[in-house]
Design a protein around this motif. Sequence first.
Motif, PDB file in Angstrom:
ATOM      1  N   ARG A  25      -0.426  26.161   4.276  1.00 29.73           N
ATOM      2  CA  ARG A  25       0.477  26.015   5.425  1.00 29.73           C
ATOM      3  C   ARG A  25      -0.277  25.472   6.638  1.00 29.73           C
ATOM      4  NH1 ARG A  25       3.893  31.692   4.834  1.00 29.73           N
ATOM      5  NH2 ARG A  25       5.310  30.986   3.182  1.00 29.73           N
ATOM      6  N   LEU A  26      -1.480  25.992   6.853  1.00 28.08           N
ATOM      7  CA  LEU A  26      -2.315  25.487   7.952  1.00 28.08           C
ATOM      8  C   LEU A  26      -2.585  23.997   7.768  1.00 28.08           C
ATOM      9  CD1 LEU A  26      -4.298  25.768  10.377  1.00 28.08           C
ATOM     10  CD2 LEU A  26      -6.049  26.421   8.703  1.00 28.08           C
ATOM     11  N   ASN A  27      -2.947  23.619   6.553  1.00 33.45           N
ATOM     12  CA  ASN A  27      -3.269  22.221   6.268  1.00 33.45           C
ATOM     13  C   ASN A  27      -2.044  21.317   6.464  1.00 33.45           C
ATOM     14  OD1 ASN A  27      -5.331  20.346   5.377  1.00 33.45           O
ATOM     15  ND2 ASN A  27      -4.093  20.072   3.544  1.00 33.45           N
ATOM     16  N   LYS A  28      -0.885  21.857   6.099  1.00 38.45           N
ATOM     17  CA  LYS A  28       0.359  21.090   6.293  1.00 38.45           C
ATOM     18  C   LYS A  28       0.581  20.844   7.787  1.00 38.45           C
ATOM     19  CE  LYS A  28       4.997  20.872   4.452  1.00 38.45           C
ATOM     20  NZ  LYS A  28       6.291  21.387   4.711  1.00 38.45           N
ATOM     21  N   ALA A  29       0.350  21.870   8.594  1.00 37.32           N
ATOM     22  CA  ALA A  29       0.499  21.744  10.044  1.00 37.32           C
ATOM     23  C   ALA A  29      -0.483  20.705  10.588  1.00 37.32           C
ATOM     24  CB  ALA A  29       0.270  23.096  10.716  1.00 37.32           C
ATOM     25  N   MET A  33       0.653  17.043  12.187  1.00 40.16           N
ATOM     26  CA  MET A  33       0.319  16.785  13.596  1.00 40.16           C
ATOM     27  C   MET A  33      -0.700  15.650  13.741  1.00 40.16           C
ATOM     28  SD  MET A  33       0.077  20.697  15.036  1.00 40.16           S
ATOM     29  CE  MET A  33      -0.329  20.228  16.731  1.00 40.16           C
ATOM     30  N   GLY A  34      -1.144  15.106  12.598  1.00 42.36           N
ATOM     31  CA  GLY A  34      -2.109  14.008  12.637  1.00 42.36           C
ATOM     32  C   GLY A  34      -3.491  14.432  13.130  1.00 42.36           C
ATOM     33  N   LEU A  35      -3.869  15.661  12.809  1.00 42.22           N
ATOM     34  CA  LEU A  35      -5.139  16.205  13.324  1.00 42.22           C
ATOM     35  C   LEU A  35      -6.246  16.280  12.269  1.00 42.22           C
ATOM     36  CD1 LEU A  35      -3.768  19.188  15.486  1.00 42.22           C
ATOM     37  CD2 LEU A  35      -4.568  16.963  16.293  1.00 42.22           C
ATOM     38  N   THR A  36      -6.026  15.644  11.127  1.00 36.40           N
ATOM     39  CA  THR A  36      -6.986  15.764  10.027  1.00 36.40           C
ATOM     40  C   THR A  36      -8.416  15.444  10.451  1.00 36.40           C
ATOM     41  OG1 THR A  36      -5.233  15.191   8.478  1.00 36.40           O
ATOM     42  CG2 THR A  36      -7.464  15.060   7.644  1.00 36.40           C
ATOM     43  N   ASN A  37      -8.587  14.454  11.288  1.00 34.11           N
ATOM     44  CA  ASN A  37      -9.944  14.062  11.715  1.00 34.11           C
ATOM     45  C   ASN A  37     -10.416  14.804  12.960  1.00 34.11           C
ATOM     46  OD1 ASN A  37     -10.204  12.123   9.636  1.00 34.11           O
ATOM     47  ND2 ASN A  37      -8.988  10.672  10.829  1.00 34.11           N
ATOM     48  N   ASP A  38      -9.574  15.709  13.471  1.00 37.34           N
ATOM     49  CA  ASP A  38      -9.918  16.417  14.706  1.00 37.34           C
ATOM     50  C   ASP A  38     -10.295  17.877  14.483  1.00 37.34           C
ATOM     51  OD1 ASP A  38      -9.332  14.163  16.397  1.00 37.34           O
ATOM     52  OD2 ASP A  38      -7.215  14.540  15.999  1.00 37.34           O
ATOM     53  N   VAL A  39     -10.257  18.317  13.232  1.00 38.60           N
ATOM     54  CA  VAL A  39     -10.601  19.714  12.957  1.00 38.60           C
ATOM     55  C   VAL A  39     -11.726  19.789  11.922  1.00 38.60           C
ATOM     56  CG1 VAL A  39      -8.243  20.509  13.437  1.00 38.60           C
ATOM     57  CG2 VAL A  39      -8.913  20.015  11.090  1.00 38.60           C
ATOM     58  N   GLU A  40     -12.461  20.886  12.007  1.00 39.42           N
ATOM     59  CA  GLU A  40     -13.522  21.161  11.025  1.00 39.42           C
ATOM     60  C   GLU A  40     -13.306  22.573  10.496  1.00 39.42           C
ATOM     61  OE1 GLU A  40     -18.256  22.258  11.002  1.00 39.42           O
ATOM     62  OE2 GLU A  40     -17.470  21.150  12.714  1.00 39.42           O
ATOM     63  N   GLN A 200       0.835  32.730   7.939  1.00 35.20           N
ATOM     64  CA  GLN A 200       1.893  32.464   8.919  1.00 35.20           C
ATOM     65  C   GLN A 200       2.689  31.206   8.538  1.00 35.20           C
ATOM     66  OE1 GLN A 200       2.617  34.539  11.382  1.00 35.20           O
ATOM     67  NE2 GLN A 200       0.911  35.895  10.891  1.00 35.20           N
ATOM     68  N   PRO A 201       3.906  31.087   9.036  1.00 33.98           N
ATOM     69  CA  PRO A 201       4.690  29.870   8.778  1.00 33.98           C
ATOM     70  C   PRO A 201       4.029  28.653   9.417  1.00 33.98           C
ATOM     71  CG  PRO A 201       6.074  31.640   9.676  1.00 33.98           C
ATOM     72  CD  PRO A 201       4.658  32.089   9.810  1.00 33.98           C
ATOM     73  N   VAL A 202       4.362  27.476   8.927  1.00 33.15           N
ATOM     74  CA  VAL A 202       3.776  26.230   9.426  1.00 33.15           C
ATOM     75  C   VAL A 202       3.976  26.094  10.935  1.00 33.15           C
ATOM     76  CG1 VAL A 202       3.897  23.700   9.298  1.00 33.15           C
ATOM     77  CG2 VAL A 202       4.021  25.053   7.196  1.00 33.15           C
ATOM     78  N   HIS A 203       5.166  26.456  11.437  1.00 33.40           N
ATOM     79  CA  HIS A 203       5.438  26.251  12.871  1.00 33.40           C
ATOM     80  C   HIS A 203       4.542  27.115  13.753  1.00 33.40           C
ATOM     81  CE1 HIS A 203       7.759  29.947  13.892  1.00 33.40           C
ATOM     82  NE2 HIS A 203       8.104  29.922  12.626  1.00 33.40           N
ATOM     83  N   ILE A 204       4.127  28.272  13.250  1.00 36.38           N
ATOM     84  CA  ILE A 204       3.203  29.128  14.026  1.00 36.38           C
ATOM     85  C   ILE A 204       1.843  28.452  14.121  1.00 36.38           C
ATOM     86  CG2 ILE A 204       1.954  31.326  14.065  1.00 36.38           C
ATOM     87  CD1 ILE A 204       4.837  31.730  14.788  1.00 36.38           C
ATOM     88  N   PHE A 205       1.373  27.906  12.996  1.00 32.82           N
ATOM     89  CA  PHE A 205       0.092  27.195  13.021  1.00 32.82           C
ATOM     90  C   PHE A 205       0.163  25.987  13.957  1.00 32.82           C
ATOM     91  CE2 PHE A 205      -0.745  29.195   8.728  1.00 32.82           C
ATOM     92  CZ  PHE A 205      -1.806  29.981   9.173  1.00 32.82           C
ATOM     93  N   LYS A 206       1.287  25.297  13.963  1.00 33.19           N
ATOM     94  CA  LYS A 206       1.437  24.139  14.855  1.00 33.19           C
ATOM     95  C   LYS A 206       1.358  24.576  16.316  1.00 33.19           C
ATOM     96  CE  LYS A 206       4.027  20.869  12.021  1.00 33.19           C
ATOM     97  NZ  LYS A 206       5.292  20.165  11.801  1.00 33.19           N
ATOM     98  N   LYS A 207       1.966  25.708  16.616  1.00 35.25           N
ATOM     99  CA  LYS A 207       1.959  26.229  17.984  1.00 35.25           C
ATOM    100  C   LYS A 207       0.524  26.541  18.419  1.00 35.25           C
ATOM    101  CE  LYS A 207       4.226  29.830  20.771  1.00 35.25           C
ATOM    102  NZ  LYS A 207       3.119  30.697  21.173  1.00 35.25           N
TER     103      LYS A 207
END
Length: 219
Positions: A25-29, A33-40, A200-207
Amino acid sequence: MTKDKLKIDIVSDVVCPWCTIGYKRLNKAIEEMGLTNDVEIEWHPFELNPHMPSEGQNIQEHLAEKYGATPEQQKESQAHMAEAGEELGFTFDYFDDMRIVNTLDAHVLLEYAKDFDKQTELKMRLTTAYFSERKDVSKRDVLLKALQEVGLDAEKGLQLLDEDEKRYEVKSKIAYWQNLGVNSVPTIVFDKKSAVTGAQPVHIFKKVLTEMMQDSQGV
């Protein structure tokens, strides 16, 4: 100037179904959000059953002993997990002879994989082997194959399993997180500032991700 990546620490166990669902779910978020290259992401060890003997224990017996769960409650919970997994493209294949196993060796290898940026890949390979392919991830032949499949030096990896120092390092890391108050998994820590527990649900991770990215950019 390169932008610092958002550090995400995930404390989890290989045989924890909600850890897999939480990460997916975190990875989906992150992807949406287009953050694949912004997180480690870095994985940290946790043993749900540190005293589990090498032969493991039947999952139904174990859940009844540990949580007092009836067979009906277990079936209902497993169906719920299977449904959550299906939504994320992951298969939970629960069966009557399934066993809870010791995961210390798996954690030693996940620490090894970190040096080659293969932690997430190995973690997913092991959790897939256990939940989707009915494999015992405490067995060396299963671990060997997993290492090979993600492109790691399997021989070197297996040698580490015979080094007491490596096992001690994993135990120390588990103790470190427990001392910080982590007693359930998954526990997902964002930039060492904000922690989320459970799948947590995807929307919580996005928040949370939105807040952390704004924070890092001084918005």
